[in-house]
Design a protein around this motif. Structure first.
Motif, PDB file in Angstrom:
ATOM      1  N   ILE A 289       0.831  -1.207   0.000  1.00 23.82           N
ATOM      2  CA  ILE A 289       0.000   0.000   0.000  1.00 23.82           C
ATOM      3  C   ILE A 289       0.866   1.258   0.000  1.00 23.82           C
ATOM      4  O   ILE A 289       0.437   2.285  -0.514  1.00 23.82           O
ATOM      5  N   ASP A 290       2.101   1.185   0.540  1.00 21.28           N
ATOM      6  CA  ASP A 290       3.017   2.328   0.399  1.00 21.28           C
ATOM      7  C   ASP A 290       3.128   2.717  -1.061  1.00 21.28           C
ATOM      8  O   ASP A 290       3.018   3.882  -1.438  1.00 21.28           O
ATOM      9  N   VAL A 291       3.352   1.717  -1.928  1.00 19.09           N
ATOM     10  CA  VAL A 291       3.501   1.979  -3.362  1.00 19.09           C
ATOM     11  C   VAL A 291       2.198   2.536  -3.934  1.00 19.09           C
ATOM     12  O   VAL A 291       2.196   3.506  -4.689  1.00 19.09           O
ATOM     13  N   LEU A 292       1.060   1.925  -3.553  1.00 17.27           N
ATOM     14  CA  LEU A 292      -0.213   2.344  -4.122  1.00 17.27           C
ATOM     15  C   LEU A 292      -0.573   3.761  -3.719  1.00 17.27           C
ATOM     16  O   LEU A 292      -1.033   4.556  -4.538  1.00 17.27           O
ATOM     17  N   THR A 293      -0.352   4.092  -2.441  1.00 16.78           N
ATOM     18  CA  THR A 293      -0.757   5.423  -2.021  1.00 16.78           C
ATOM     19  C   THR A 293       0.166   6.490  -2.617  1.00 16.78           C
ATOM     20  O   THR A 293      -0.283   7.573  -2.965  1.00 16.78           O
ATOM     21  N   GLU A 294       1.451   6.149  -2.769  1.00 18.38           N
ATOM     22  CA  GLU A 294       2.341   7.109  -3.433  1.00 18.38           C
ATOM     23  C   GLU A 294       1.904   7.323  -4.869  1.00 18.38           C
ATOM     24  O   GLU A 294       1.909   8.450  -5.383  1.00 18.38           O
TER      25      GLU A 294
ATOM     26  N   ASN B 150       0.802  10.932  -6.481  1.00 22.46           N
ATOM     27  CA  ASN B 150       1.870  11.541  -7.257  1.00 22.46           C
ATOM     28  C   ASN B 150       1.611  11.261  -8.727  1.00 22.46           C
ATOM     29  O   ASN B 150       1.814  10.150  -9.212  1.00 22.46           O
ATOM     30  N   LYS B 151       1.172  12.329  -9.460  1.00 22.24           N
ATOM     31  CA  LYS B 151       0.800  12.115 -10.852  1.00 22.24           C
ATOM     32  C   LYS B 151       1.998  11.821 -11.735  1.00 22.24           C
ATOM     33  O   LYS B 151       1.837  11.421 -12.882  1.00 22.24           O
ATOM     34  N   ALA B 152       3.215  12.029 -11.227  1.00 17.90           N
ATOM     35  CA  ALA B 152       4.382  11.875 -12.092  1.00 17.90           C
ATOM     36  C   ALA B 152       4.809  10.418 -12.240  1.00 17.90           C
ATOM     37  O   ALA B 152       5.638  10.109 -13.085  1.00 17.90           O
ATOM     38  N   ILE B 153       4.266   9.534 -11.427  1.00 17.15           N
ATOM     39  CA  ILE B 153       4.673   8.123 -11.528  1.00 17.15           C
ATOM     40  C   ILE B 153       3.868   7.469 -12.642  1.00 17.15           C
ATOM     41  O   ILE B 153       2.638   7.517 -12.643  1.00 17.15           O
ATOM     42  N   THR B 154       4.545   6.853 -13.596  1.00 23.66           N
ATOM     43  CA  THR B 154       3.839   6.193 -14.691  1.00 23.66           C
ATOM     44  C   THR B 154       3.443   4.779 -14.265  1.00 23.66           C
ATOM     45  O   THR B 154       4.025   4.214 -13.339  1.00 23.66           O
ATOM     46  N   PRO B 155       2.449   4.186 -14.962  1.00 20.73           N
ATOM     47  CA  PRO B 155       2.069   2.811 -14.616  1.00 20.73           C
ATOM     48  C   PRO B 155       3.240   1.834 -14.677  1.00 20.73           C
ATOM     49  O   PRO B 155       3.329   0.928 -13.843  1.00 20.73           O
ATOM     50  N   GLU B 156       4.155   2.023 -15.633  1.00 16.55           N
ATOM     51  CA  GLU B 156       5.287   1.082 -15.712  1.00 16.55           C
ATOM     52  C   GLU B 156       6.140   1.186 -14.457  1.00 16.55           C
ATOM     53  O   GLU B 156       6.548   0.175 -13.860  1.00 16.55           O
ATOM     54  N   GLN B 157       6.422   2.445 -14.046  1.00 18.56           N
ATOM     55  CA  GLN B 157       7.225   2.617 -12.838  1.00 18.56           C
ATOM     56  C   GLN B 157       6.518   2.020 -11.639  1.00 18.56           C
ATOM     57  O   GLN B 157       7.148   1.428 -10.760  1.00 18.56           O
TER      58      GLN B 157
ATOM     59  N   VAL C   7       4.437  -0.496 -11.548  1.00 21.83           N
ATOM     60  CA  VAL C   7       4.540  -1.957 -11.572  1.00 21.83           C
ATOM     61  C   VAL C   7       5.899  -2.387 -11.033  1.00 21.83           C
ATOM     62  O   VAL C   7       6.010  -3.308 -10.207  1.00 21.83           O
ATOM     63  N   ALA C   8       6.968  -1.689 -11.494  1.00 23.89           N
ATOM     64  CA  ALA C   8       8.308  -2.052 -11.028  1.00 23.89           C
ATOM     65  C   ALA C   8       8.408  -1.848  -9.513  1.00 23.89           C
ATOM     66  O   ALA C   8       8.930  -2.684  -8.775  1.00 23.89           O
ATOM     67  N   ARG C   9       7.882  -0.696  -9.026  1.00 23.78           N
ATOM     68  CA  ARG C   9       7.962  -0.418  -7.584  1.00 23.78           C
ATOM     69  C   ARG C   9       7.220  -1.466  -6.785  1.00 23.78           C
ATOM     70  O   ARG C   9       7.661  -1.872  -5.702  1.00 23.78           O
ATOM     71  N   LEU C  10       6.049  -1.889  -7.302  1.00 27.74           N
ATOM     72  CA  LEU C  10       5.246  -2.842  -6.550  1.00 27.74           C
ATOM     73  C   LEU C  10       5.984  -4.164  -6.424  1.00 27.74           C
ATOM     74  O   LEU C  10       6.048  -4.753  -5.336  1.00 27.74           O
ATOM     75  N   SER C  11       6.566  -4.646  -7.512  1.00 31.86           N
ATOM     76  CA  SER C  11       7.245  -5.937  -7.402  1.00 31.86           C
ATOM     77  C   SER C  11       8.494  -5.806  -6.535  1.00 31.86           C
ATOM     78  O   SER C  11       8.833  -6.735  -5.791  1.00 31.86           O
ATOM     79  N   ASN C  12       9.161  -4.625  -6.566  1.00 32.72           N
ATOM     80  CA  ASN C  12      10.297  -4.439  -5.650  1.00 32.72           C
ATOM     81  C   ASN C  12       9.856  -4.454  -4.202  1.00 32.72           C
ATOM     82  O   ASN C  12      10.517  -5.040  -3.344  1.00 32.72           O
TER      83      ASN C  12
END
Lengths: 306, 426
Positions: free
Chosen positions: B397-402, B406-413, B415-420
């Protein structure tokens, strides 16, 4: 000789008995507090080296909790925020407190009333401060809406929902709360400046600004250091203000180490990771206090030699 | 007159002293110590009603609610367990049941469950959570869906729409229509972490329940990097753009007046929002409740279920209390009473919701659960700590809420953050 020794012993015993109440009221609580503090700090350090999750368990996992903790974005953001918040808050509260103290020092009417007003925020709990400021700083219902309503429609004050600026909203609320404390200390310091010094400076023809800059403020140096240290330790342990004001910020942008410790230890059920974060907090605190202690020690040595 | 011998006197008085204890052991009055977080609102009212039913059956009800959120309740529970004095019964849910059962002994409820035939009427995904290690140790009490769609009647009128959206494409179209019709913010949202998590899980489960199961519930690495997640994040970005940015960290309930007035159009919330809306004084015909959007047409149900877990105690009166409580919790009449107060639906799939006291939203939710279980699309909610333990959930949820804030995070980024994040929290 035995008779003299006996009376000597009796005297010591009477002496101890007479001072027993002092011993009990001072030493017993002091030893209890110190014991608790040290014992629990040691316990936390021990837990940070175990694989504990929901409850403490024995075991040794080396520095794994520390490396895992320092690798999380939560801790990295919290550490950066601590530097920003700490320096911003301490600097602003010292400047505000000093400014208010100098203004109050001018022997104005109603000084007592004004002093009380400036000290009131200190009596408010951090949760209340955080909640009220969260309403004031909310763009939709607070200051921005007020100013927009008054006519200045392009005014923007949405730091609360801006990831980069949200930490400064916490600085604002914290400075509002505790600059009264800095003001009180500075005022006491200003009032305790030697009157002869001021008279001598006046005779030499110093104007008010010169007087403050060259004569009075330099004597406030020790008080300034005290204020800085106290405000710093408050900044490092800030928890409920952030929880009430931003809840951790837009996303996790206003995390601070104290919040990270609570979050990991209790909300996530990862006691060992939280304990590792707490020990890291202790190290940060020591990094601030040890130079201060060393400086004081050197000062005392200098004044002893002089 | 016979002299009573001293020995007889002593024997008689010893017997007299033993008698009450003997009598007590034979008929231990059921007593129950309960810890929960339900101290106020409709939840508090529901558990108080349950307590009254417990006392009607002759028991002593000792409920210590811990005000605040679940963390405070868990802190108290942990403290009592470590002191060796666990409550006879406490609230707990999701994978935490399995985790906590490892730190203290629990009661084996298999006999009681078999006697009531409870296992047959509980969804299998749910049953598995409450019998870690194969034995029943806790009993689910009520089910919420976390992806219900709430539509404001007035906003629908403004958008001149009357069709309830079924797929995410319908949803997006309706949001655009609302915006064009003058609804300021098509989505009413809170700023809290579960809110942000709910958006994501509704998006992903609606796009592909199978991907949700493998990625979020099983944490399969390949699925976590798959195309469904990217699509889900893109959908969440659209939703975030339709939300009021000024909500900051506030609870969703502050937006309810604007939602009912038509200034905000839709809410993706759990079924409890019905209880909150009614408690706030709004009427059932101010809003419509529908199942959350599902791209394959069949309803997807994100399960959030509260449960009671029973901790082992030696005292016979507490054990009797636990038996009585277990029987009450499995009773369809009690589940009906409880769910009618809180706005949830009963765990038992054989409860008839056609009577009075049930809202249309609850009926629709129960029907959705039935269909979702049949189509194997009933999955466990991530945002409400059902899919993963608290540590893993919080990291995700840290990743999801960020991402939401934050509109600057793209869906690809994202996805990468979530798996990390999942890797780091494993």
């Amino acid at each position: 000789m035995p008779a003299a020794a006996q009376t000597g012993q009796r005297r010591v015993a009477v002496d101890v008995l007479r001072r027993l109440p002092e011993f009990l009221t001072i030493w017993v609580p002091l030893l209890l507090c110190a014991g608790h503090l040290i014992a629990f700090a040691l316990w936390t350090i021990w837990v940070s080296f175990t694989p504990s999750t929901l409850v403490p368990v024995a075991g040794f996992v080396g520095l794994r909790n520390y490396t895992a903790m320092m690798a999380t974005r939560n801790w990295q953001i919290a550490f950066d925020n601590l530097l920003l918040f700490g320096s911003g808050f301490v600097l602003l509260s010292v400047l505000t407190g000093l400014g208010l103290a100098i203004l109050l020092d001018q022997r104005i009417r109603g000084e007592t009333v004004l002093r009380s007003i400036f000290l009131y925020p200190l009596a408010v709990s951090f949760v209340v401060t955080g909640t009220v400021w969260s309403w004031l700083l909310n763009p939709g219902i607070g200051i921005q809406k007020l100013v927009n309503g008054l006519g200045w429609t392009s005014f923007r004050f949405d730091w609360l929902i801006d990831r980069d600026m949200a930490i400064w909203t916490i600085v604002i609320a914290a400075v509002w709360q505790s600059s009264g404390f800095a003001m009180a200390l500075f005022l006491a310091g200003l009032r305790s400046v030697d009157a002869d010094l001021i008279k001598a400076a006046q005779i030499d023809g110093a104007g008010p600004i010169r007087m403050y800059r060259r004569v009075i403020l330099p004597t406030l140096w020790p008080i300034t250091v005290t204020v800085v240290v106290i405000q710093l330790q408050f900044a490092i342990t800030t928890f409920d203000l952030v929880r009430a004001l931003t809840g951790g910020g837009p996303g996790i942008a206003t995390q601070l180490p104290a919040l990270v410790v609570y979050d990991f230890m209790f909300q996530r059920g990862l006691l060992a990771r939280g304990a590792a974060a707490a020990v890291l907090m202790l190290l940060i605190l020591l990094a601030v206090l040890l130079p201060y202690a060393a400086w004081r020690y050197l000062q005392r040595r200098q004044s002893a030699h002089a | 007159m016979n002299k009573i011998s001293r020995r007889a006197m002593l024997a008689g008085s010893a017997g007299l002293l033993a008698a009450p204890r003997h009598a007590r052991a034979q008929a231990a009055k059921p007593r129950l110590t309960v810890i929960s977080q339900w101290s106020a609102g409709s939840d508090g009212a529901a558990i108080t009603a349950l307590g009254k039913k417990f006392e009607e059956k002759g028991g002593t009800w000792q409920h210590s609610p811990v005000p605040g959120f679940t963390t405070e309740m868990m802190n108290k529970l942990r403290a009592q367990i470590m002191a060796g004095d666990p409550p006879a019964c406490s609230q707990l849910k999701g994978p935490e049941i399995a985790a906590w059962s490892k730190i203290a002994a629990t009661v084996n409820l298999d006999a009681l469950v078999a006697g009531a035939g409870y296992e047959k009427v509980v969804a299998p995904d749910l049953a598995r959570l409450h019998k870690p290690g194969g034995k029943w140790i806790s009993l689910p009490l009520q089910i919420y869906s976390t992806n219900m769609l709430f539509l404001s009647k007035r906003a629908m009128d403004k958008a001149k729409a009357d069709k309830i959206p079924v797929t995410w494409a319908d949803f997006n179209a309706l949001a655009e229509k609302m915006k064009a019709g003058g609804v300021t913010y098509p989505i009413a949202n809170g700023g809290t972490r579960p809110d942000d998590g709910q958006k994501f899980e509704a998006a992903l489960a609606g796009i592909s329940p199978a991907a949700y199961r493998t990625a979020i519930m099983n944490l399969d690495d390949k699925a976590l990097k798959g195309p469904e997640l990217k699509a889900a994040f893109a959908q969440v970005r659209s939703i975030a753009d339709w939300m009021d940015p000024n909500t900051a960290a506030q609870h969703y309930s502050i937006n309810l007046p604007r939602f009912v007035a038509g200034d905000m159009g839709m809410m993706i919330q759990g079924g409890w929002a019905q209880g909150v809306l009614l408690n706030a004084g709004f009427k059932l015909d101010d809003f419509i409740i529908a199942p959350g959007p599902s791209d394959n047409g069949k309803p997807v149900f994100l399960l959030n279920a509260d449960a009671f877990i029973f901790w082992q105690r030696k005292e016979p009166d507490l054990q009797a209390g636990q038996t009585l409580m277990a029987q009450l919790v499995m009773d369809p009449a009690i589940q009906t009473m409880y769910s009618q107060i809180t706005g949830s639906i009963p765990v038992r799939t054989d409860v008839d919701l056609s009577g009075a006291g049930w809202s249309d939203g609850q009926r629709r939710t129960a029907a959705a659960l039935k269909e979702a279980v049949a189509a194997d699309q009933a999955v466990l909610s991530l945002a409400h700590n059902m899919a993963q333990e608290n540590g893993m959930t919080a990291a995700m949820i840290d990743v999801l809420t960020e991402y939401v804030k934050n509109k600057a995070i793209t869906p690809e980024q994202a996805v990468a953050r979530l798996s990390n994040a999942v890797e780091g929290a494993r």
